[in-house]
Scaffold this active site. Structure first.
Site, PDB file in Angstrom:
ATOM      1  N   CYS B  78      36.276  36.141  35.547  1.00  0.00           N
ATOM      2  CA  CYS B  78      35.179  36.204  36.515  1.00  0.00           C
ATOM      3  C   CYS B  78      35.746  35.967  37.920  1.00  0.00           C
ATOM      4  O   CYS B  78      36.349  34.928  38.189  1.00  0.00           O
ATOM      5  CB  CYS B  78      34.144  35.148  36.186  1.00  0.00           C
ATOM      6  SG  CYS B  78      32.858  35.008  37.424  1.00  0.00           S
ATOM      7  N   VAL B  79      35.549  36.929  38.793  1.00  0.00           N
ATOM      8  CA  VAL B  79      36.168  36.840  40.123  1.00  0.00           C
ATOM      9  C   VAL B  79      35.651  35.639  40.913  1.00  0.00           C
ATOM     10  O   VAL B  79      36.423  34.950  41.594  1.00  0.00           O
ATOM     11  CB  VAL B  79      36.009  38.176  40.897  1.00  0.00           C
ATOM     12  CG1 VAL B  79      34.548  38.497  41.179  1.00  0.00           C
ATOM     13  CG2 VAL B  79      36.795  38.149  42.194  1.00  0.00           C
TER      14      VAL B  79
END
Lengths: 99, 130, 122
Positions: B78-79
């Site tokens: 997840c960025v």
């Protein structure tokens, strides 16, 4: 039908209790990691209640062994390896992890 | 059957992360497909390339990366979780003038939409945490 | 590969709001699934019901989860439930909550867990 996977010791938190409240007949419960401490004699009532509600019980054998718990001696408990864990997820429509 | 996994916790100090890797290896050995593993929150620490693991311990970031190369598994961190925790890819490092790239080969940074897509495409979504 | 376009998702928040980031994570996940047009139900279970408490005043630099809850409907998270037994145990009255979640007793909880395609615990 749902596979519940318990990763938390019942002596450490409320995951098992909450799992009990939402699980229904035909579901299964797999004890993994510290979840296998649910096999302690003093937690037996919770597991008896689950079984009475029609919930099948399993435990990861290597997590039991690591913690000095003799899973083979627990009546009505299915001891599984990771292959068995995968099979359990396939045999149920969904899984719910408790941690 | 097609699986997707969601991994919540860090590779070090957490049993569930070992369990996630073992589960992934086993399902692949059983001939099933692992569509994607989505690492969220502290789970993104799996995607570092700057960890050093003593020889007698399991290097989970390295194992996942190898598994991805061998079986074509999509590993997505997840960025939003990653940037907060010092996991940056080349583009982010350049954009923010950071001195190092820390994302390991085989992993990519992307948004929660990747988890949503995995949920739609897979037959079984299994969550690992704690 | 399945051609199905939607899967119903139950996101379960089991953590209080400010001690760890899990409650925020649960809300973010629910919003993301809704943003991609997946039918989402958000359930606050056990300790998670503290996330619904009214009167939250977090310090600057901390995301105000009480206010964030107010935006759930805008994202399309229509269904929000709260564990009724946990609310009672913690002395939280439904009318004082930051969000008007629907109280769920054990039979409703069982139904929620048995009827969604995916269950994501946080």
């Amino acid at each position: 039908m749902t596979l519940h996977i318990l990763f938390e010791s019942p002596f450490a938190g409320h995951a098992l209790e909450e799992c009990r409240r939402v699980a229904g007949a035909g579901d299964a419960l797999l004890l993994a990691g510290d979840g296998v401490y649910a096999l302690a004699d003093t937690a037996a009532d919770a597991l008896h209640a689950l079984r009475a509600d029609g919930i099948a019980l399993f435990a990861l054998a290597e997590d039991c062994a690591a913690r000095g718990i003799a899973s083979a001696e627990v009546p009505g408990l299915g001891a599984v390896d990771y292959g068995g864990f995968v099979e359990l997820t396939l045999a149920h429509e969904r899984s719910v992890s408790w941690f | 059957m097609i699986f997707a996994l969601l991994v919540h916790d860090a590779p070090v100090g957490r049993h569930s992360s070992q369990a996630a890797y073992r589960f992934a290896s086993e399902l692949l050995a059983g001939g099933h497909t692992l569509f994607r593993v989505f690492f969220f929150g502290d789970g993104v620490h799996h995607s570092t390339r700057l960890n050093l693991t003593p020889g007698n311990e399991t290097d989970l970031p390295q194992r996942w990366s190898r598994l991805a190369a061998e079986h074509g598994v999509d590993l997505v961190s997840c960025v939003g979780s990653a940037l907060r925790r010092g996991i940056v890819d080349e583009a982010q490092a350049r954009q923010h003038a950071l001195e190092a790239v820390s994302l390991r080969d085989g992993f990519e940074l992307s948004g929660l939409g990747q988890l949503v897509e995995a949920s739609i495409r897979c037959d079984r979504l299994v969550v690992f945490g704690g | 590969m399945s051609t199905q376009r939607t899967r119903s998702v139950l996101v379960v928040c089991r953590s209080a709001p400010y001690g760890r980031s899990r409650a925020r994570d649960a809300i973010d996940l629910a919003m993301a699934f809704a943003a991609f047009e997946q039918p989402v139900t958000l359930l606050f279970l056990g300790e998670g019901v503290f996330t619904l408490a009214g009167g939250q005043q977090p310090p600057a630099g901390t995301r105000h989860l009480g206010k964030l809850l107010g935006t759930l409907a805008d994202y399309g998270v229509g269904q929000v439930f709260a564990d009724a037994a946990a609310l009672a145990e913690r002395g939280l009255a439904v009318r004082e909550l930051a969000l008007a979640a629907e109280p769920a007793h054990d039979d409703t909880l069982r139904e929620l867990f048995a009827t969604h395609d995916r269950v994501i615990t946080v």
